[in-house]
Motif scaffolding. Sequence first.
Motif, PDB file in Angstrom:
ATOM      1  N   GLU A   4       1.011  -1.466  -0.008  1.00 18.27           N
ATOM      2  CA  GLU A   4       0.014   0.273   0.047  1.00 18.27           C
ATOM      3  C   GLU A   4       1.228   0.954   0.618  1.00 18.27           C
ATOM      4  N   TYR A   5       0.491   2.225  -1.262  1.00 26.04           N
ATOM      5  CA  TYR A   5       1.251   3.337  -1.500  1.00 26.04           C
ATOM      6  C   TYR A   5       0.274   4.314  -0.628  1.00 26.04           C
ATOM      7  N   LEU A  18      -2.250  13.506  -9.540  1.00 23.00           N
ATOM      8  CA  LEU A  18      -1.688  12.630  -8.761  1.00 23.00           C
ATOM      9  C   LEU A  18      -0.688  12.351  -9.081  1.00 23.00           C
ATOM     10  N   ARG A  19      -0.032  12.340  -7.461  1.00 22.14           N
ATOM     11  CA  ARG A  19       1.315  12.315  -6.842  1.00 22.14           C
ATOM     12  C   ARG A  19       1.866  10.967  -6.938  1.00 22.14           C
ATOM     13  N   LEU A  20       2.414  10.163  -7.879  1.00 22.30           N
ATOM     14  CA  LEU A  20       2.808   9.361  -7.610  1.00 22.30           C
ATOM     15  C   LEU A  20       4.415   8.877  -6.651  1.00 22.30           C
ATOM     16  N   PRO A  21       4.302   7.867  -5.110  1.00 21.39           N
ATOM     17  CA  PRO A  21       5.504   7.399  -4.767  1.00 21.39           C
ATOM     18  C   PRO A  21       6.940   6.894  -6.152  1.00 21.39           C
TER      19      PRO A  21
END
Length: 95
Positions: A4-5, A18-21
Motif C-alpha cells: 500500500e502506498y 496524482l503524485r505517485l511515490p
Amino acid sequence: MTREYRAKIFKSGNSLALRLPKALGLEEGTEMIVREERGEFRFEAADKPKAKIDVSGFAGKAPGLTLAPREDFDERPSTIAAGEALEAAKAAKKE
C-alpha cells in the motif's frame, strides 16, 4: 502480498494530478491508462509506441543502387514560386 502506498492529488493548471511515490518504479514521462471499475481506480502503463526505423542512413550502403527517377512527382507550387522569386531578384540585381 499487497503493498500500500499513499499518493496525493493536487491542482495543476485546470486539471488535477496524482503524485505517485518513487517506490513504484515508474519512469518520468510514462503514459498511463486509468480505469474506473465500480468506484475503484486502476492504472497501468500504456503500450509503448512502436519504434520507427530511420532509413535515411541506408542510402549509399548498397553499391550500384540508384534511386528511381520521380517523374510522377511535381514540384510544390511554393517551391516553384520561391525559385521564380529568386531568379527575379537575381535579374533585378544585375540591372
